[in-house]
Write a protein that holds these residues in place. Structure first.
Motif, PDB file in Angstrom:
ATOM      1  N   TYR A   1     -11.753  -1.885  26.223  1.00  0.00           N
ATOM      2  CA  TYR A   1     -11.273  -3.172  25.717  1.00  0.00           C
ATOM      3  C   TYR A   1      -9.930  -3.006  25.040  1.00  0.00           C
ATOM      4  CZ  TYR A   1     -15.746  -5.307  26.682  1.00  0.00           C
ATOM      5  OH  TYR A   1     -16.843  -5.800  27.318  1.00  0.00           O
ATOM      6  N   TYR A   2      -9.092  -4.010  25.197  1.00  0.00           N
ATOM      7  CA  TYR A   2      -7.764  -3.939  24.609  1.00  0.00           C
ATOM      8  C   TYR A   2      -7.473  -5.204  23.825  1.00  0.00           C
ATOM      9  CZ  TYR A   2      -6.913   0.005  27.623  1.00  0.00           C
ATOM     10  OH  TYR A   2      -6.990   1.216  28.215  1.00  0.00           O
ATOM     11  N   ALA A   3      -6.793  -5.009  22.713  1.00  0.00           N
ATOM     12  CA  ALA A   3      -6.323  -6.176  21.978  1.00  0.00           C
ATOM     13  C   ALA A   3      -4.956  -6.533  22.548  1.00  0.00           C
ATOM     14  CB  ALA A   3      -6.218  -5.854  20.506  1.00  0.00           C
ATOM     15  N   GLN A   4      -4.719  -7.805  22.792  1.00  0.00           N
ATOM     16  CA  GLN A   4      -3.436  -8.198  23.371  1.00  0.00           C
ATOM     17  C   GLN A   4      -2.581  -8.902  22.337  1.00  0.00           C
ATOM     18  OE1 GLN A   4      -3.752 -10.638  26.850  1.00  0.00           O
ATOM     19  NE2 GLN A   4      -2.989  -9.027  28.159  1.00  0.00           N
ATOM     20  N   PHE A   5      -1.297  -8.550  22.335  1.00  0.00           N
ATOM     21  CA  PHE A   5      -0.364  -9.219  21.437  1.00  0.00           C
ATOM     22  C   PHE A   5       0.759  -9.807  22.264  1.00  0.00           C
ATOM     23  CE2 PHE A   5      -2.342  -5.728  19.187  1.00  0.00           C
ATOM     24  CZ  PHE A   5      -2.821  -6.373  18.037  1.00  0.00           C
ATOM     25  N   CYS A   6       1.249 -10.923  21.802  1.00  0.00           N
ATOM     26  CA  CYS A   6       2.368 -11.535  22.509  1.00  0.00           C
ATOM     27  C   CYS A   6       3.592 -11.470  21.609  1.00  0.00           C
ATOM     28  CB  CYS A   6       2.039 -12.973  22.854  1.00  0.00           C
ATOM     29  SG  CYS A   6       3.241 -13.692  23.949  1.00  0.00           S
ATOM     30  N   VAL A   7       4.603 -10.761  22.068  1.00  0.00           N
ATOM     31  CA  VAL A   7       5.827 -10.639  21.260  1.00  0.00           C
ATOM     32  C   VAL A   7       7.043 -10.932  22.122  1.00  0.00           C
ATOM     33  CG1 VAL A   7       4.994  -9.001  19.557  1.00  0.00           C
ATOM     34  CG2 VAL A   7       5.848  -8.176  21.746  1.00  0.00           C
ATOM     35  N   ASP A   8       8.203 -10.980  21.482  1.00  0.00           N
ATOM     36  CA  ASP A   8       9.468 -11.016  22.219  1.00  0.00           C
ATOM     37  C   ASP A   8       9.671 -12.231  23.094  1.00  0.00           C
ATOM     38  OD1 ASP A   8      10.184  -8.725  21.135  1.00  0.00           O
ATOM     39  OD2 ASP A   8       9.996  -7.478  22.928  1.00  0.00           O
ATOM     40  N   VAL A   9       9.101 -13.355  22.720  1.00  0.00           N
ATOM     41  CA  VAL A   9       9.230 -14.539  23.559  1.00  0.00           C
ATOM     42  C   VAL A   9      10.698 -14.955  23.699  1.00  0.00           C
ATOM     43  CG1 VAL A   9       8.567 -16.943  23.869  1.00  0.00           C
ATOM     44  CG2 VAL A   9       6.949 -15.317  22.909  1.00  0.00           C
ATOM     45  N   ASN A  10      11.393 -14.918  22.579  1.00  0.00           N
ATOM     46  CA  ASN A  10      12.796 -15.331  22.629  1.00  0.00           C
ATOM     47  C   ASN A  10      13.740 -14.184  22.311  1.00  0.00           C
ATOM     48  OD1 ASN A  10      12.597 -18.129  23.359  1.00  0.00           O
ATOM     49  ND2 ASN A  10      11.585 -18.392  21.379  1.00  0.00           N
ATOM     50  N   ARG A  11      13.386 -13.024  22.810  1.00  0.00           N
ATOM     51  CA  ARG A  11      14.188 -11.839  22.529  1.00  0.00           C
ATOM     52  C   ARG A  11      15.568 -11.965  23.161  1.00  0.00           C
ATOM     53  NH1 ARG A  11      12.524  -6.317  25.216  1.00  0.00           N
ATOM     54  NH2 ARG A  11      14.400  -5.124  24.768  1.00  0.00           N
ATOM     55  N   ARG A  12      16.583 -11.634  22.368  1.00  0.00           N
ATOM     56  CA  ARG A  12      17.955 -11.687  22.875  1.00  0.00           C
ATOM     57  C   ARG A  12      18.713 -10.495  22.358  1.00  0.00           C
ATOM     58  NH1 ARG A  12      17.295 -15.115  26.001  1.00  0.00           N
ATOM     59  NH2 ARG A  12      17.862 -17.307  26.032  1.00  0.00           N
ATOM     60  N   GLU A  13      19.455  -9.842  23.216  1.00  0.00           N
ATOM     61  CA  GLU A  13      20.302  -8.740  22.768  1.00  0.00           C
ATOM     62  C   GLU A  13      21.668  -8.913  23.379  1.00  0.00           C
ATOM     63  OE1 GLU A  13      18.735  -4.715  23.132  1.00  0.00           O
ATOM     64  OE2 GLU A  13      16.733  -5.535  22.785  1.00  0.00           O
ATOM     65  N   VAL A  14      22.687  -8.698  22.567  1.00  0.00           N
ATOM     66  CA  VAL A  14      24.042  -8.877  23.085  1.00  0.00           C
ATOM     67  C   VAL A  14      24.592  -7.533  23.555  1.00  0.00           C
ATOM     68  CG1 VAL A  14      26.368  -9.673  22.555  1.00  0.00           C
ATOM     69  CG2 VAL A  14      24.397 -10.797  21.508  1.00  0.00           C
ATOM     70  N   LEU A  15      25.085  -7.520  24.788  1.00  0.00           N
ATOM     71  CA  LEU A  15      25.688  -6.310  25.340  1.00  0.00           C
ATOM     72  C   LEU A  15      27.120  -6.620  25.741  1.00  0.00           C
ATOM     73  CD1 LEU A  15      23.025  -4.886  27.831  1.00  0.00           C
ATOM     74  CD2 LEU A  15      23.585  -4.019  25.575  1.00  0.00           C
ATOM     75  N   GLU A  16      27.973  -5.623  25.673  1.00  0.00           N
ATOM     76  CA  GLU A  16      29.331  -5.774  26.197  1.00  0.00           C
ATOM     77  C   GLU A  16      29.245  -5.952  27.715  1.00  0.00           C
ATOM     78  OE1 GLU A  16      32.644  -5.580  24.866  1.00  0.00           O
ATOM     79  OE2 GLU A  16      31.416  -6.225  23.161  1.00  0.00           O
ATOM     80  N   PRO A  17      30.091  -6.850  28.291  1.00  0.00           N
ATOM     81  CA  PRO A  17      30.074  -6.982  29.753  1.00  0.00           C
ATOM     82  C   PRO A  17      30.453  -5.657  30.411  1.00  0.00           C
ATOM     83  CG  PRO A  17      31.371  -8.739  28.753  1.00  0.00           C
ATOM     84  CD  PRO A  17      31.031  -7.780  27.654  1.00  0.00           C
ATOM     85  N   THR A  18      29.794  -5.346  31.518  1.00  0.00           N
ATOM     86  CA  THR A  18      30.077  -4.093  32.222  1.00  0.00           C
ATOM     87  C   THR A  18      31.167  -4.303  33.274  1.00  0.00           C
ATOM     88  OG1 THR A  18      28.441  -4.606  33.906  1.00  0.00           O
ATOM     89  CG2 THR A  18      27.677  -3.361  32.007  1.00  0.00           C
ATOM     90  N   GLN A  19      31.446  -5.575  33.588  1.00  0.00           N
ATOM     91  CA  GLN A  19      32.382  -5.958  34.648  1.00  0.00           C
ATOM     92  C   GLN A  19      31.930  -5.417  35.995  1.00  0.00           C
ATOM     93  OE1 GLN A  19      36.449  -5.619  33.598  1.00  0.00           O
ATOM     94  NE2 GLN A  19      36.073  -6.321  31.533  1.00  0.00           N
ATOM     95  N   LYS A  20      30.631  -5.234  36.123  1.00  0.00           N
ATOM     96  CA  LYS A  20      30.098  -4.744  37.397  1.00  0.00           C
ATOM     97  C   LYS A  20      29.102  -5.750  37.948  1.00  0.00           C
ATOM     98  CE  LYS A  20      30.274   0.162  36.465  1.00  0.00           C
ATOM     99  NZ  LYS A  20      29.350   1.089  35.808  1.00  0.00           N
ATOM    100  N   THR A  21      29.085  -5.850  39.275  1.00  0.00           N
ATOM    101  CA  THR A  21      28.111  -6.700  39.935  1.00  0.00           C
ATOM    102  C   THR A  21      27.386  -5.836  40.957  1.00  0.00           C
ATOM    103  OG1 THR A  21      29.741  -7.304  41.611  1.00  0.00           O
ATOM    104  CG2 THR A  21      29.547  -8.764  39.704  1.00  0.00           C
TER     105      THR A  21
END
Ligand SMILES: [Zn+2]
Length: 237
Positions: free
Chosen positions: A8-28
């Motif tokens: 049995y496992y207990a479930q947690f819900c996190v990070d629903v609105n997680r946001r992290e800012v990264l520098e653009p890589t200029q790669k596609t």
């Protein structure tokens, strides 16, 4: 609480609105999914299906056969079913782990990620097991790519999966090839691995779908705020 084959496992819900800012890589990047590799990207890079997963999947098939050989209602069958369930759980955890790590890496290293919309391709019925396993891992991977793209403020584009392997990525000419033909050879002089050519087409389609922004990428002048506003605005549903 959630019940799984190993407890049995207990479930947690996190990070629903997680946001992290990264520098653009200029790669596609464009990704082509295949049976032979997990994916081939538009720079010619190849991500293989991990060996441990292939091994686990073989073991799973073996356990599945064992269950069907045992007599219904017997104690041996019950035991075999239990073993199968545990293995199933292990393989699905391994698959998820691989999908999360690979997706996080590809999203962090690029500003735009283009791939084929395989929900369309799925409509074409294919009963091969290897194919269905690959489709399942891919759709899980795609979900994680889209999740991390939201977290890191990146753009994802799903393009229609038509002619991506047949057209020449350099000149656009239709170069018909059977599934067994692994190399793309065009009269214009373009010679590429089949999947690399497809990944380039997927990237080009993806960029054309987000319109004028592709010139910003081409010139290497990328303004993060502009990308966020115009691309994300266009692509958020
Ligand atoms: Zn060509």
């Amino acid at each position: 609480m959630v019940c799984r084959a190993d407890g049995y496992y207990a479930q947690f819900c996190v990070d629903v609105n997680r946001r992290e800012v990264l520098e653009p890589t200029q790669k596609t990047i464009g990704l082509d999914v295949g049976l032979n590799h997990f994916y081939t990207d538009s720079q010619g890079g190849v991500v293989e299906n991990p060996r441990y997963l292939r091994k686990s999947e073989r073991k799973l098939k073996k356990l599945q056969r064992k269950v069907s050989k045992r007599k219904k209602g017997s104690a041996n069958r019950r035991k075999a079913v239990k073993r199968l369930a545990r293995k199933h759980l292990k393989v699905s955890r391994q698959r998820k782990d691989f999908a999360v790590k690979t997706a996080r890496c590809v999203v962090r290293s690029n500003d735009l990620i283009a791939y084929e919309d395989l929900k369309v391709r799925n409509m074409v019925k294919n009963h091969k097991l290897a194919k269905s396993i690959s489709d399942a891992s891919w759709s899980m991977f795609r979900d994680w790519v889209e999740y991390f793209a939201r977290v890191f403020g990146k753009v994802t584009v799903a393009v229609p999966p038509h002619y991506t392997s047949q057209n020449c990525s350099t000149c656009g000419t239709l170069v018909k090839k059977a599934l067994s033909t692994r190399t793309h050879i065009c009269k214009c002089g373009c010679l590429l691995d089949r999947d690399h050519n497809a990944a380039l087409n997927i990237l080009a389609l993806g960029l054309s779908r987000v319109g004028h922004t592709q010139t910003h990428y081409a010139c290497g002048e990328i303004d993060k705020s502009q990308v966020d506003a115009s691309l994300l605005g266009k692509l958020s549903h």
